[in-house]
Design a protein around this motif. Structure first.
Motif, PDB file in Angstrom:
ATOM      1  N   GLU A 396       0.820  -1.196  -0.088  1.00  0.00           N
ATOM      2  CA  GLU A 396       0.082   0.184   0.049  1.00  0.00           C
ATOM      3  C   GLU A 396       0.839   1.310   0.108  1.00  0.00           C
ATOM      4  OE1 GLU A 396      -3.008   0.433   2.920  1.00  0.00           O
ATOM      5  OE2 GLU A 396      -3.911  -1.279   2.468  1.00  0.00           O
ATOM      6  N   PHE A 397       0.583   2.232  -1.005  1.00  0.00           N
ATOM      7  CA  PHE A 397       1.243   3.462  -1.082  1.00  0.00           C
ATOM      8  C   PHE A 397       0.325   4.657  -0.551  1.00  0.00           C
ATOM      9  CE2 PHE A 397       3.427   0.503  -3.791  1.00  0.00           C
ATOM     10  CZ  PHE A 397       4.627   0.555  -3.768  1.00  0.00           C
ATOM     11  N   SER A 398       0.609   5.222   0.556  1.00  0.00           N
ATOM     12  CA  SER A 398      -0.489   6.439   1.174  1.00  0.00           C
ATOM     13  C   SER A 398      -0.418   7.555   0.564  1.00  0.00           C
ATOM     14  CB  SER A 398      -0.400   6.149   2.616  1.00  0.00           C
ATOM     15  OG  SER A 398      -0.391   5.090   3.270  1.00  0.00           O
ATOM     16  N   ASP A 399       1.005   7.724  -0.117  1.00  0.00           N
ATOM     17  CA  ASP A 399       0.889   9.174  -0.888  1.00  0.00           C
ATOM     18  C   ASP A 399       1.508   9.090  -2.056  1.00  0.00           C
ATOM     19  OD1 ASP A 399       3.736  10.024  -0.182  1.00  0.00           O
ATOM     20  OD2 ASP A 399       3.025   9.825   1.868  1.00  0.00           O
ATOM     21  N   ILE A 400       1.586  10.218  -2.902  1.00  0.00           N
ATOM     22  CA  ILE A 400       2.261  10.112  -4.049  1.00  0.00           C
ATOM     23  C   ILE A 400       3.772  10.232  -3.762  1.00  0.00           C
ATOM     24  CG2 ILE A 400       2.333  12.564  -4.636  1.00  0.00           C
ATOM     25  CD1 ILE A 400       1.687   9.556  -7.045  1.00  0.00           C
ATOM     26  N   GLY A 401       4.334  10.866  -2.872  1.00  0.00           N
ATOM     27  CA  GLY A 401       5.789  10.695  -2.691  1.00  0.00           C
ATOM     28  C   GLY A 401       6.408   9.388  -2.451  1.00  0.00           C
ATOM     29  N   ALA A 402       5.559   8.590  -1.705  1.00  0.00           N
ATOM     30  CA  ALA A 402       6.192   7.258  -1.358  1.00  0.00           C
ATOM     31  C   ALA A 402       6.314   6.688  -2.775  1.00  0.00           C
ATOM     32  CB  ALA A 402       4.963   6.378  -0.560  1.00  0.00           C
ATOM     33  N   ARG A 423       5.566  13.384 -14.644  1.00  0.00           N
ATOM     34  CA  ARG A 423       4.795  14.248 -13.809  1.00  0.00           C
ATOM     35  C   ARG A 423       3.122  14.019 -14.192  1.00  0.00           C
ATOM     36  NH1 ARG A 423       4.917  18.254 -10.409  1.00  0.00           N
ATOM     37  NH2 ARG A 423       7.216  18.394 -10.568  1.00  0.00           N
ATOM     38  N   GLU A 424       2.629  13.739 -15.269  1.00  0.00           N
ATOM     39  CA  GLU A 424       1.002  13.524 -15.508  1.00  0.00           C
ATOM     40  C   GLU A 424       0.598  12.381 -14.963  1.00  0.00           C
ATOM     41  OE1 GLU A 424      -0.707  15.861 -16.631  1.00  0.00           O
ATOM     42  OE2 GLU A 424       0.855  17.070 -16.489  1.00  0.00           O
ATOM     43  N   THR A 425       1.309  11.332 -14.839  1.00  0.00           N
ATOM     44  CA  THR A 425       0.821  10.279 -14.355  1.00  0.00           C
ATOM     45  C   THR A 425       0.921  10.139 -12.858  1.00  0.00           C
ATOM     46  OG1 THR A 425       1.721   8.825 -16.251  1.00  0.00           O
ATOM     47  CG2 THR A 425       1.254   7.482 -14.164  1.00  0.00           C
ATOM     48  N   LEU A 426       1.785  10.646 -12.362  1.00  0.00           N
ATOM     49  CA  LEU A 426       2.266  10.863 -10.919  1.00  0.00           C
ATOM     50  C   LEU A 426       0.784  11.724 -10.419  1.00  0.00           C
ATOM     51  CD1 LEU A 426       5.942  11.397 -10.521  1.00  0.00           C
ATOM     52  CD2 LEU A 426       4.568   9.382  -9.829  1.00  0.00           C
ATOM     53  N   LEU A 427       0.703  12.724 -11.189  1.00  0.00           N
ATOM     54  CA  LEU A 427      -0.698  13.587 -10.503  1.00  0.00           C
ATOM     55  C   LEU A 427      -1.960  12.995 -10.481  1.00  0.00           C
ATOM     56  CD1 LEU A 427       0.373  17.081 -12.316  1.00  0.00           C
ATOM     57  CD2 LEU A 427       0.904  16.404  -9.839  1.00  0.00           C
ATOM     58  N   ALA A 428      -1.932  12.089 -11.591  1.00  0.00           N
ATOM     59  CA  ALA A 428      -3.252  11.512 -11.898  1.00  0.00           C
ATOM     60  C   ALA A 428      -3.187  10.192 -10.563  1.00  0.00           C
ATOM     61  CB  ALA A 428      -3.287  10.760 -13.129  1.00  0.00           C
ATOM     62  N   LEU A 429      -2.343   9.702 -10.446  1.00  0.00           N
ATOM     63  CA  LEU A 429      -2.176   8.814  -9.120  1.00  0.00           C
ATOM     64  C   LEU A 429      -2.483   9.679  -7.877  1.00  0.00           C
ATOM     65  CD1 LEU A 429       0.865   6.399 -10.001  1.00  0.00           C
ATOM     66  CD2 LEU A 429      -1.832   5.756  -9.827  1.00  0.00           C
ATOM     67  N   ASP A 430      -1.819  10.615  -7.802  1.00  0.00           N
ATOM     68  CA  ASP A 430      -2.019  11.561  -6.420  1.00  0.00           C
ATOM     69  C   ASP A 430      -3.730  11.740  -6.346  1.00  0.00           C
ATOM     70  OD1 ASP A 430      -1.068  13.437  -4.157  1.00  0.00           O
ATOM     71  OD2 ASP A 430      -2.059  14.855  -5.675  1.00  0.00           O
ATOM     72  N   ARG A 431      -4.351  12.286  -7.534  1.00  0.00           N
ATOM     73  CA  ARG A 431      -5.881  12.715  -7.158  1.00  0.00           C
ATOM     74  C   ARG A 431      -6.543  11.363  -6.839  1.00  0.00           C
ATOM     75  NH1 ARG A 431      -4.402  15.729 -12.049  1.00  0.00           N
ATOM     76  NH2 ARG A 431      -4.987  14.079 -13.349  1.00  0.00           N
ATOM     77  N   ARG A 432      -6.184  10.064  -7.385  1.00  0.00           N
ATOM     78  CA  ARG A 432      -6.791   8.900  -6.949  1.00  0.00           C
ATOM     79  C   ARG A 432      -6.633   8.360  -5.545  1.00  0.00           C
ATOM     80  NH1 ARG A 432      -5.291   3.674  -9.911  1.00  0.00           N
ATOM     81  NH2 ARG A 432      -5.133   5.002 -11.833  1.00  0.00           N
ATOM     82  N   ILE A 433      -5.358   8.713  -4.983  1.00  0.00           N
ATOM     83  CA  ILE A 433      -5.014   8.341  -3.724  1.00  0.00           C
ATOM     84  C   ILE A 433      -5.790   9.201  -2.716  1.00  0.00           C
ATOM     85  CG2 ILE A 433      -3.065   8.367  -1.965  1.00  0.00           C
ATOM     86  CD1 ILE A 433      -1.150   7.546  -4.196  1.00  0.00           C
ATOM     87  N   ARG A 434      -5.637  10.657  -3.116  1.00  0.00           N
ATOM     88  CA  ARG A 434      -6.478  11.611  -2.276  1.00  0.00           C
ATOM     89  C   ARG A 434      -8.138  11.243  -2.121  1.00  0.00           C
ATOM     90  NH1 ARG A 434      -3.039  15.860  -0.561  1.00  0.00           N
ATOM     91  NH2 ARG A 434      -1.379  15.902  -1.556  1.00  0.00           N
ATOM     92  N   ALA A 435      -8.597  10.680  -3.224  1.00  0.00           N
ATOM     93  CA  ALA A 435     -10.131  10.377  -3.311  1.00  0.00           C
ATOM     94  C   ALA A 435     -10.557   9.189  -2.888  1.00  0.00           C
ATOM     95  CB  ALA A 435     -10.590  10.714  -4.745  1.00  0.00           C
ATOM     96  N   LYS A 436      -9.321   8.160  -2.994  1.00  0.00           N
ATOM     97  CA  LYS A 436     -10.079   6.613  -2.722  1.00  0.00           C
ATOM     98  C   LYS A 436      -9.021   6.073  -1.520  1.00  0.00           C
ATOM     99  CE  LYS A 436     -11.848   5.944  -7.387  1.00  0.00           C
ATOM    100  NZ  LYS A 436     -11.863   5.065  -8.574  1.00  0.00           N
ATOM    101  N   GLY A 437      -8.080   6.837  -1.223  1.00  0.00           N
ATOM    102  CA  GLY A 437      -7.131   6.056  -0.329  1.00  0.00           C
ATOM    103  C   GLY A 437      -6.129   5.281  -0.992  1.00  0.00           C
ATOM    104  N   PRO A 438      -5.242   4.725  -0.186  1.00  0.00           N
ATOM    105  CA  PRO A 438      -3.982   4.223  -0.686  1.00  0.00           C
ATOM    106  C   PRO A 438      -3.859   3.414  -1.952  1.00  0.00           C
ATOM    107  CG  PRO A 438      -4.225   3.714   1.682  1.00  0.00           C
ATOM    108  CD  PRO A 438      -5.434   4.302   1.284  1.00  0.00           C
ATOM    109  N   PHE A 439      -3.009   3.509  -2.688  1.00  0.00           N
ATOM    110  CA  PHE A 439      -2.855   2.654  -4.095  1.00  0.00           C
ATOM    111  C   PHE A 439      -2.332   1.360  -3.466  1.00  0.00           C
ATOM    112  CE2 PHE A 439      -0.735   0.907  -7.475  1.00  0.00           C
ATOM    113  CZ  PHE A 439      -1.320   1.315  -8.709  1.00  0.00           C
ATOM    114  N   VAL A 440      -2.853   0.117  -4.102  1.00  0.00           N
ATOM    115  CA  VAL A 440      -2.576  -1.085  -3.704  1.00  0.00           C
ATOM    116  C   VAL A 440      -1.814  -1.734  -5.023  1.00  0.00           C
ATOM    117  CG1 VAL A 440      -3.641  -3.380  -2.578  1.00  0.00           C
ATOM    118  CG2 VAL A 440      -4.671  -1.162  -2.177  1.00  0.00           C
ATOM    119  N   ALA A 441      -1.048  -2.547  -4.462  1.00  0.00           N
ATOM    120  CA  ALA A 441      -0.192  -3.613  -5.554  1.00  0.00           C
ATOM    121  C   ALA A 441       0.244  -4.555  -4.683  1.00  0.00           C
ATOM    122  CB  ALA A 441       0.823  -2.998  -6.012  1.00  0.00           C
TER     123      ALA A 441
END
Length: 453
Positions: A396-402, A423-441
């Motif tokens: 789980e990645f809780s923020d885009i910095g991680a 940057r564009e992919t990172l910004l899209a991931l950042d918006r998703r994390i802030r809206a839905k929670g940690p990114f899971v892999a």
């Protein structure tokens, strides 16, 4: 670390608010372990620089452990009468006679600590900070301390400011100090503080998170920078314990792709003749600094070069996450009956994240590093595979910095990755994390234990 030392026969010999102490089996050494000690490196510096005075403990080893923890291994000391201790402290304060050099070093190190570290308090004048060495001399211990009320007060009252002052990697164990003398700290309060700080970390502006990740150190194989920002489940076999037990019993061992020696360096006892290899120069330099003082032979090798040991010279070959295991070389350096013990990265690790940047992967890519293929290659090199357990682990990645940091740390995941270039992919991931929670892999791991026929 406490579990490792206790397993090696070390026993409790003291405790305080911030640390516990264990005595070595022979009673000659003590290990001071603090889960969280911002000023631990300053104390170790004092012990090192003031060693010629004889008025500080003999420091055998200092390790900065993960998450802000601190280990100091020194001579075992005995308590001193309060009146005698107070007189010694007064002489140190005045810089009298043979204690003048200690006083000068003490003030210099303390001034540097106050300038560089938040919450470093005044010098501790408690008489219990004077003890007696085995040769009868008086020594000064632990004169520096963190101002706990101010530090924890800010963490409680202003977490948004606190998280910009003390990075997550330096405060993983913030809520785990022993508090042996001040009384219990209810677990509900500890968890509440952890929750507030995690929320404050996640709420930091996107650009601040990306800038921090872009400039952070990624050398070595330590992952402390992700503490509080990302998690990954651990395999059930506990590779660190298996490694520690194996190298402690080996006459001659070599650890491949050791990084900065972070994993091997956590073992209390190494092989009688311990070697390591590393091909990335910054990591090799870290390994020399970390392992060299313990007598380890650090070999800086070119990628793909032969293991720098004669045929049949090793009783044990180890590795945690080898880049590309050369089975023929591993078999060549192992003596008959010698063992290979390693934890390998398995197939499709972190592909959910990788595919965000590259699109869908192929069946061939998802097959890479498959344990069955590696076991077959090991058998073909005259190694008998004894164990091959596998594990699929949630990440789980809780923020885009991680995410930005791990892609810099593991450049083979997204070759050519840069924060600016992606940057564009990172910004899209950042918006998703802030809206839905940690990114899971998910990652996969397998343990290989094999024996040379």
């Amino acid at each position: 670390m406490e579990r490792l030392l206790r397993g090696a026969g070390w026993t409790p010999c003291g405790s305080g608010d911030w640390a516990i102490a264990l005595a070595s089996p022979d009673g000659a050494l003590a290990a001071r372990i603090s889960p969280f000690d911002p000023v631990g490196p300053c104390t170790a510096r004092l012990y090192t620089e003031a060693a010629p005075t004889g008025a500080v403990p003999r420091l055998e080893r200092h390790l900065r452990l993960s998450g802000g923890a601190d280990l100091q291994v020194m001579e075992l000391l005995q308590p001193v009468d309060a009146e005698e201790a107070a007189a010694f402290l007064e002489r140190v304060h005045r810089g009298e006679g043979d204690l003048a050099p200690l006083t000068e070093i003490l003030r210099t190190v303390h001034a540097a600590a106050r300038a560089e570290l938040a919450w470093c308090g005044p010098l501790d004048t408690n008489p219990s900070n004077v003890m007696r060495g085995s040769d009868g001399r008086l020594v000064l211990i632990d004169p520096f301390y963190a101002d706990g009320p101010a530090l924890y007060g800010m963490a409680h009252e202003d977490p948004d400011r606190f998280v910009t002052t003390l990075p997550p990697a330096q405060r993983r164990h913030l809520t785990e100090i022993p508090l042996a003398e001040s009384g219990p700290w209810p677990e509900k309060e500890r968890e509440a503080l952890r929750t507030r700080l995690a929320a404050a970390d996640r709420a930091r502006p996107t650009e601040a998170l990306l800038a921090e990740a872009a400039s952070a150190d990624v050398d070595g194989w330590g992952f402390d920078w992700l503490v509080g920002r990302a998690t990954e489940d651990r395999p059930p076999w506990a590779f660190h314990r298996l490694l520690a037990a194996a190298v402690a019993e080996a006459p001659v061992a070599v650890d491949l792709d050791t990084g900065g020696g972070e994993v091997l360096g956590g073992c209390p006892r190494l092989a009688r003749e311990q070697h390591v290899t590393e091909s990335w120069p910054p990591n090799a330099e870290r390994a020399r600094r970390r392992l060299g003082p313990r007598g380890v032979h650090v070999h800086e090798t070119a990628f793909g070069a032969p293991i720098p040991l004669p045929n049949g010279a090793a009783d044990l070959v180890t590795s945690r996450h080898p880049v590309d295991p050369a089975w023929g070389e591993i078999a060549r350096v192992l003596a008959p009956g010698g063992e290979y013990l390693a934890q390998h990265v398995g197939p499709s690790s972190a592909f959910a994240l990788i595919e965000e940047f590259f699109g869908p992967t192929t069946a061939e890519q998802r097959r890479g590093r498959h344990p069955e293929d590696e076991a077959a290659a090991a058998e073909a090199a005259d190694l008998e595979v004894l164990e091959l357990p596998e594990a699929r682990l949630r990440m789980e990645f809780s923020d885009i910095g991680a995410i930005a940091w791990i892609l810099r740390k593991c450049p083979w995941w997204v070759p050519g990755f840069t924060v600016e270039g992606h940057r564009e992919t990172l910004l899209a991931l950042d918006r998703r994390i802030r809206a839905k929670g940690p990114f899971v892999a998910h990652s996969t791991r397998h343990l290989i234990r094999a024996r040379k026929r």
